[in-house]
Every structure is written in C-alpha cells, then in structure tokens.
Design a protein around this motif. Sequence first.
Motif, mmCIF file in Angstrom:
data_model
loop_
_atom_site.group_PDB
_atom_site.id
_atom_site.type_symbol
_atom_site.label_atom_id
_atom_site.label_comp_id
_atom_site.label_asym_id
_atom_site.label_seq_id
_atom_site.Cartn_x
_atom_site.Cartn_y
_atom_site.Cartn_z
ATOM 1 N N HIS A 91 0.796 -1.233 0.000
ATOM 2 C CA HIS A 91 0.000 0.000 0.000
ATOM 3 C C HIS A 91 0.827 1.282 0.000
ATOM 4 C CE1 HIS A 91 -3.432 -2.513 0.475
ATOM 5 N NE2 HIS A 91 -2.981 -3.016 1.609
ATOM 6 N N VAL A 92 2.133 1.158 0.137
ATOM 7 C CA VAL A 92 2.942 2.383 0.110
ATOM 8 C C VAL A 92 3.948 2.249 -1.045
ATOM 9 C CG1 VAL A 92 4.284 4.045 1.470
ATOM 10 C CG2 VAL A 92 2.597 2.590 2.639
ATOM 11 N N VAL A 93 5.088 1.636 -0.791
ATOM 12 C CA VAL A 93 6.079 1.454 -1.858
ATOM 13 C C VAL A 93 6.688 0.066 -1.728
ATOM 14 C CG1 VAL A 93 8.388 2.165 -2.657
ATOM 15 C CG2 VAL A 93 6.674 3.911 -2.129
ATOM 16 N N ASP A 94 6.665 -0.700 -2.812
ATOM 17 C CA ASP A 94 7.311 -2.005 -2.810
ATOM 18 C C ASP A 94 8.732 -1.842 -3.355
ATOM 19 O OD1 ASP A 94 8.215 -4.534 -3.088
ATOM 20 O OD2 ASP A 94 6.460 -5.303 -4.152
ATOM 21 N N PRO A 95 9.731 -2.014 -2.510
ATOM 22 C CA PRO A 95 11.107 -1.777 -2.961
ATOM 23 C C PRO A 95 11.471 -2.614 -4.189
ATOM 24 C CG PRO A 95 11.066 -2.266 -0.586
ATOM 25 C CD PRO A 95 9.677 -2.463 -1.111
ATOM 26 N N ALA A 96 10.837 -3.773 -4.330
ATOM 27 C CA ALA A 96 11.190 -4.670 -5.437
ATOM 28 C C ALA A 96 10.642 -4.207 -6.793
ATOM 29 C CB ALA A 96 10.692 -6.086 -5.136
ATOM 30 N N HIS A 97 9.614 -3.377 -6.776
ATOM 31 C CA HIS A 97 9.003 -2.975 -8.048
ATOM 32 C C HIS A 97 8.902 -1.471 -8.249
ATOM 33 C CE1 HIS A 97 7.469 -7.081 -7.274
ATOM 34 N NE2 HIS A 97 7.839 -7.222 -8.530
ATOM 35 N N GLU A 98 9.496 -0.695 -7.362
ATOM 36 C CA GLU A 98 9.397 0.760 -7.449
ATOM 37 C C GLU A 98 10.407 1.285 -8.474
ATOM 38 O OE1 GLU A 98 7.441 3.095 -6.018
ATOM 39 O OE2 GLU A 98 8.623 4.592 -7.103
ATOM 40 N N PRO A 99 9.935 2.052 -9.486
ATOM 41 C CA PRO A 99 10.896 2.567 -10.475
ATOM 42 C C PRO A 99 11.804 3.677 -9.924
ATOM 43 C CG PRO A 99 8.632 3.247 -11.023
ATOM 44 C CD PRO A 99 8.542 2.389 -9.807
ATOM 45 N N ASP A 100 11.294 4.470 -8.984
ATOM 46 C CA ASP A 100 12.107 5.563 -8.421
ATOM 47 C C ASP A 100 13.114 4.974 -7.418
ATOM 48 O OD1 ASP A 100 13.051 7.548 -6.654
ATOM 49 O OD2 ASP A 100 11.217 8.738 -6.820
ATOM 50 N N PRO A 101 14.431 5.040 -7.748
ATOM 51 C CA PRO A 101 15.412 4.350 -6.888
ATOM 52 C C PRO A 101 15.491 4.917 -5.465
ATOM 53 C CG PRO A 101 16.532 5.684 -8.551
ATOM 54 C CD PRO A 101 15.069 5.717 -8.883
ATOM 55 N N GLU A 102 15.263 6.212 -5.286
ATOM 56 C CA GLU A 102 15.317 6.820 -3.934
ATOM 57 C C GLU A 102 14.195 6.280 -3.052
ATOM 58 O OE1 GLU A 102 16.164 10.274 -2.359
ATOM 59 O OE2 GLU A 102 17.403 11.167 -3.938
ATOM 60 N N ARG A 103 12.994 6.219 -3.642
ATOM 61 C CA ARG A 103 11.847 5.694 -2.912
ATOM 62 C C ARG A 103 12.033 4.219 -2.587
ATOM 63 N NH1 ARG A 103 5.902 7.679 -4.906
ATOM 64 N NH2 ARG A 103 5.993 9.617 -3.715
#
Lengths: 92, 92, 92, 92
Positions: free
Chosen positions: B64-76
């Motif tokens: 529901h927030v940010v999935d590190p494995a699929h997030e395109p923005d590297p900082e997020r």
Amino acid sequence: MAHTIREKTKLLARVRRIRGQVEAVERALEAEIGCADVLQLIASVRGAVNGLTAEVMEDHIRFHVVDPAHEPDPERARGAAELIDVVRTYLK
Amino acid sequence: MAHTIREKTKLLARVRRIRGQVEAVERALEAEIGCADVLQLIASVRGAVNGLTAEVMEDHIRFHVVDPAHEPDPERARGAAELIDVVRTYLK
Amino acid sequence: MAHTIREKTKLLARVRRIRGQVEAVERALEAEIGCADVLQLIASVRGAVNGLTAEVMEDHIRFHVVDPAHEPDPERARGAAELIDVVRTYLK
Amino acid sequence: MAHTIREKTKLLARVRRIRGQVEAVERALEAEIGCADVLQLIASVRGAVNGLTAEVMEDHIRFHVVDPAHEPDPERARGAAELIDVVRTYLK
C-alpha cells in the motif's frame, strides 16, 4: 502458581479474553479488512499480553517473594510494594 | 489487506500459532505450574505478536505504500527498503 | 536525514531534552535517592526515546518514501498516512 | 538507592555510557546522516536504557525485597531468584 482460587480464576479470565482477541485477528485476516485495522487489533492483543504479564509478576511477588500486605518487616513490605508499582508502570 | 493469497496464508499460519501459544498459557495456568514457567510462555506469545506486527507492517509498506522490489524511483525504493529493515529491528 | 531545517531543529530539541533527562538519572544515582524514583526517571527517558523514534520514522516516511500531503496517487497517500498512524500508536 | 559503592559505580558507568550514546544521536542529527543510521543509534540507546532498568530493578529486589544469596527462607530465595531472571528476560 499454587496461588489462591480467586487469583487463578482472574488470570484464566484474562487469558481467555486474549484468546478471543487473537481469534478476532484471525477473522480480520480472513475477511481481508484493511491493514491499519488489523494492526489495531494486534495492538490490543499486545496490550492485553502486557497486562497479563504484569499480573502474573505481581502475583509471583506477593505469593513467592514478599506480600506487602502481610510482611512484618516494614522495609521489605515497602520494597515489595514499590516493586509491584514499578512492574505495573513498565508493563502498561 | 487485499494482498496476495500467499501472504494471507502465511499471516494466518502465524496467527494460528499464536492462538496455540495462548492456549498453552491457559493450560499452564489450569495445571498450576510455576510462575516463572508461565511467564516464559507469556514471553513467547509476546515475541510472536511482535513478529506478526512486523510482518503486517512490512506487507502494508510493500502493498500500500512502496514495494522496494518494483518501485521505479530508486530513492523511494531505497527509502522503503530501509523502512522495512527498521520495522523489523524495532519489533524483534 | 537531509530533511527540512524545521524538522532538524525539532529533532535536535528532542534529543537535547533526552540528554537532560539522562543527566537527571545520573544526578539521582549520585544522590542515592530511592530506587522507585530512579526507575520513574528512567521510565521518562524510555518514553522520550520512543517518541524520538516515532518522529524520526515519520520523517523518514514523509521525506524518503511517500509524503501523504504531496503524493498525487491517492492510494499511496492513504497507505502512507495509515502507516504514520501505526508507527505513532506502536511507539507511544 | 543506598546500595553498595560497587553497585553505585556500576550504575553510574552505565548511565554515563547512555549519555554518550545520546550525544552520538545528537551529532548524527547535526551531521544529517541517513535516517536508517540515526534510527540504529536510537535503537542502541533504547537497548541500553532497558539494560539499566533491569539492573536497577534487580538491585531493588536484592537490597530492598529479598536477596536470593542471603535469604534464609529457601522458598523466598528461589522466588526472588526467579523474579530476577524474569526481569532480565523481559527487559532484554
């Protein structure tokens, strides 16, 4: 844990309430309700487990170490009463 | 909590294990075993509840927030991965 | 931790207050005041450390993961807002 | 807290170490290092505060309630020793 019948009954009521709260978490996960609500239910379990811990520790102090209500040595009685307060504060 | 079937199954297994641990505390109180042993059992419940909390929070972050494995923005992606680590550390 | 100046100032004020509370524990031990009072002071330190943890985690979520106030995706905004609530509840 | 000199020295060393750890958090915030690292430092403070709590409680039990090492009543001695173990387990 050979305490009084009254204490045993109280502790058993507490632990059964906790079982009911855990079952509520189980139903919430099955029903796929929102994470925030699930976490709220889990936080209640945690609080109840801390409360049970404090009560078992307090009983242990009273029944197996020093019972402030029946200890003839006033320093020990005070020390045990303070300890019970501290346990309650820390496990709230 | 509309996560994956796999996550749901994992969480349900965890919560059922906790219910079993709570039932063990109940049996221990009924059998009047020593306080120290009862407290040991309660401490296991507490540990398992913390573990469940960490896992539900981690799932919440991923789904529901940010999935590190699929997030395109590297900082997020990095921020979310660090957050998951922190949650695990704090709830261990 | 390259957050805003305002956040940095707030966090520094918090950590300096904690340092002051730790110094109060030190003076209490030196003055040999009662254990129960020392434990009360230590409990305040613990509470303040939990408060600082919650605030740093909240800042981390806002500045490095998702800021609910500026996130265009409404689901993510809601997920992050819920997460911040949960962190506050758990570290109170 | 009119314990032994030896105990007092030990506790003061612990609390001064905590002050040093809090100062490290302060420097980390000033230097704007990453949140995850700041949280790691704060977690160390929390661990050290729990350790101090356990030690003060243990001293309180030994000096003001029942010292397992010098208690003539074997049941009380055992009860106090178990209590000390429990305090250590719960505050680790």
